[in-house]
Design a protein around this motif. Sequence first.
Motif, PDB file in Angstrom:
ATOM      1  N   SER A   1      21.138 -15.228   0.269  1.00  9.88           N
ATOM      2  CA  SER A   1      22.027 -15.791  -0.746  1.00  9.88           C
ATOM      3  C   SER A   1      21.651 -16.940  -1.591  1.00  9.88           C
ATOM      4  O   SER A   1      21.173 -16.777  -2.498  1.00  9.88           O
ATOM      5  CB  SER A   1      23.585 -16.348  -0.317  1.00  9.88           C
ATOM      6  OG  SER A   1      24.596 -16.230  -1.358  1.00  9.88           O
ATOM      7  N   ASP A   2      21.178 -17.670  -0.677  1.00  8.71           N
ATOM      8  CA  ASP A   2      20.047 -19.016  -1.576  1.00  8.71           C
ATOM      9  C   ASP A   2      19.027 -19.294  -1.533  1.00  8.71           C
ATOM     10  O   ASP A   2      18.464 -20.278  -1.182  1.00  8.71           O
ATOM     11  CB  ASP A   2      21.958 -20.220  -1.366  1.00  8.71           C
ATOM     12  CG  ASP A   2      21.671 -20.305   0.335  1.00  8.71           C
ATOM     13  OD1 ASP A   2      21.407 -20.033   0.430  1.00  8.71           O
ATOM     14  OD2 ASP A   2      22.661 -21.244   0.497  1.00  8.71           O
ATOM     15  N   GLY A   3      18.523 -18.316  -0.424  1.00 10.16           N
ATOM     16  CA  GLY A   3      16.330 -18.890  -0.076  1.00 10.16           C
ATOM     17  C   GLY A   3      16.186 -19.642  -0.787  1.00 10.16           C
ATOM     18  O   GLY A   3      16.133 -19.266  -2.334  1.00 10.16           O
TER      19      GLY A   3
ATOM     20  N   PRO B   1      24.036  -9.917  -7.577  1.00 14.93           N
ATOM     21  CA  PRO B   1      23.567 -10.899  -8.217  1.00 14.93           C
ATOM     22  C   PRO B   1      22.624 -11.181  -9.187  1.00 14.93           C
ATOM     23  O   PRO B   1      22.970 -12.914  -9.433  1.00 14.93           O
ATOM     24  CB  PRO B   1      23.159 -11.615  -6.979  1.00 14.93           C
ATOM     25  CG  PRO B   1      22.186  -9.903  -6.201  1.00 14.93           C
ATOM     26  CD  PRO B   1      23.258  -9.178  -7.210  1.00 14.93           C
ATOM     27  N   GLU B   2      22.382 -10.393  -9.966  1.00 16.15           N
ATOM     28  CA  GLU B   2      21.595 -11.286 -10.802  1.00 16.15           C
ATOM     29  C   GLU B   2      21.852 -10.822 -12.251  1.00 16.15           C
ATOM     30  O   GLU B   2      21.242 -12.343 -13.191  1.00 16.15           O
ATOM     31  CB  GLU B   2      20.257  -9.994 -11.433  1.00 16.15           C
ATOM     32  CG  GLU B   2      19.049  -9.636 -10.212  1.00 16.15           C
ATOM     33  CD  GLU B   2      18.779 -11.489  -9.914  1.00 16.15           C
ATOM     34  OE1 GLU B   2      18.261 -11.803 -10.592  1.00 16.15           O
ATOM     35  OE2 GLU B   2      18.414 -10.763  -8.299  1.00 16.15           O
TER      36      GLU B   2
ATOM     37  N   LEU C   1      28.286 -12.185 -13.507  1.00 14.51           N
ATOM     38  CA  LEU C   1      29.501 -11.745 -13.036  1.00 14.51           C
ATOM     39  C   LEU C   1      29.208 -10.664 -12.085  1.00 14.51           C
ATOM     40  O   LEU C   1      30.352 -11.244 -10.888  1.00 14.51           O
ATOM     41  CB  LEU C   1      30.317 -10.362 -14.183  1.00 14.51           C
ATOM     42  CG  LEU C   1      31.182  -9.919 -14.001  1.00 14.51           C
ATOM     43  CD1 LEU C   1      32.668 -10.924 -13.022  1.00 14.51           C
ATOM     44  CD2 LEU C   1      31.774  -8.538 -14.850  1.00 14.51           C
ATOM     45  N   GLY C   2      27.614 -10.162 -11.035  1.00  9.79           N
ATOM     46  CA  GLY C   2      28.193  -9.185  -9.876  1.00  9.79           C
ATOM     47  C   GLY C   2      28.038 -10.987  -8.763  1.00  9.79           C
ATOM     48  O   GLY C   2      29.120 -10.888  -8.184  1.00  9.79           O
ATOM     49  N   TYR C   3      28.073 -12.325  -9.431  1.00 10.91           N
ATOM     50  CA  TYR C   3      27.312 -13.653  -8.485  1.00 10.91           C
ATOM     51  C   TYR C   3      28.901 -14.069  -8.205  1.00 10.91           C
ATOM     52  O   TYR C   3      28.891 -14.357  -7.204  1.00 10.91           O
ATOM     53  CB  TYR C   3      26.457 -14.674  -8.785  1.00 10.91           C
ATOM     54  CG  TYR C   3      25.726 -14.998  -8.299  1.00 10.91           C
ATOM     55  CD1 TYR C   3      24.836 -14.637  -7.689  1.00 10.91           C
ATOM     56  CD2 TYR C   3      26.175 -16.399  -8.005  1.00 10.91           C
ATOM     57  CE1 TYR C   3      24.331 -16.142  -6.458  1.00 10.91           C
ATOM     58  CE2 TYR C   3      25.997 -17.872  -7.358  1.00 10.91           C
ATOM     59  CZ  TYR C   3      24.675 -16.864  -6.235  1.00 10.91           C
ATOM     60  OH  TYR C   3      24.478 -18.289  -5.667  1.00 10.91           O
ATOM     61  N   GLN C   4      29.252 -13.732  -9.508  1.00 10.71           N
ATOM     62  CA  GLN C   4      31.254 -14.411  -9.046  1.00 10.71           C
ATOM     63  C   GLN C   4      31.710 -13.939  -8.531  1.00 10.71           C
ATOM     64  O   GLN C   4      32.593 -14.344  -7.327  1.00 10.71           O
ATOM     65  CB  GLN C   4      31.065 -14.992 -11.002  1.00 10.71           C
ATOM     66  CG  GLN C   4      33.162 -15.186 -10.995  1.00 10.71           C
ATOM     67  CD  GLN C   4      33.318 -15.466 -12.374  1.00 10.71           C
ATOM     68  OE1 GLN C   4      33.122 -14.929 -12.658  1.00 10.71           O
ATOM     69  NE2 GLN C   4      33.391 -16.833 -12.865  1.00 10.71           N
TER      70      GLN C   4
END
Length: 321
Positions: A31-33, A260-261, A264-267
């Motif tokens: 997720s945050d690499g 995630p790009e 809205l999708g990430y949120q």
Amino acid sequence: MTKNRLYLKSLTPDGKTGLCGIINVTPDSFSDGGRYNTIETAVAQARHLIAQGANMLDIGGESTRPGSHYVEVEEEIQRVVPVIEAIRKESDIVISVDTWKASVAQAALKAGADIVNDITGLLGDEEMAQVVAEASAGAILMFNPVMARPHHTSATIFPKFGFQDVFSAEELTRFATFDIVDLMWAFLDKSLAKAKEAGIERSQIMLDPGIGFGLTKRENLILLQHLHEIHQAGFPIFLGVSRKRFVVNILEDAGIEVDPETDLGYQNRDIASSHLTSIAASLGVEMLRVHDISYHKMATEIGDAIRLAQGAEDLTLRQYK
């Protein structure tokens, strides 16, 4: 020299569900690499998570996502120890090190970590239980389905965990017939026996049901239905559901944006994860491992309010303006 024992049930003495902020000091976490793989960015994230209300921080130097690769012990130490030391210089927040390697755990505990979060449940490295016991550290023991059934379709996409094979061919054959809850207890019973043999007290242990590790969508959901069994066994629960694939899949099936790009999708991934946190808090789960504290802080407040309703103020609420 040992530390004073950290009694894990007292991490949130007000009885509320705690939040453990994730700091992955890796280039390739799912997720945050790469976002926090310098001391400066990791410490800045630690400050941010603490300011948002984190009760604990989990520092990891090796990704365990599907398709990830083994990190050598010395490299993992070089990733996590300077970050732990830097955080410890400015905060007394509880810190766990996310590792299954005894040498990494030993170095991290010496640097100021309080807890070892072992995704192999003390079974991946023969020396781990003794390291935890000698330091009087806390221990998070995770059920690892990938180790318990390495040939399962959901497990083969994960890296190998542990330096040696933990289960015999006969055990693995027998495990293949177990339902997922029975398999969890077969694994955790072996972990707990290892802890007891080393002299780790029960009060030092939290159990993690291993959500997202080599499980089908149904199995993830069934394990969440059976969280109460961990409490019935007398252990606090450490739960990680934040941004897990099965959560994303539920949203996808409902036609909700999860790319995630996109913002809205990430949120949406965090919002959906926080709904699970609210449910977990209402069930009395002691600690949630999460990426974004702010969403999950709101969720725990709602879940805790329901669970602790008898202690709430009997307040007549004003009408909306």
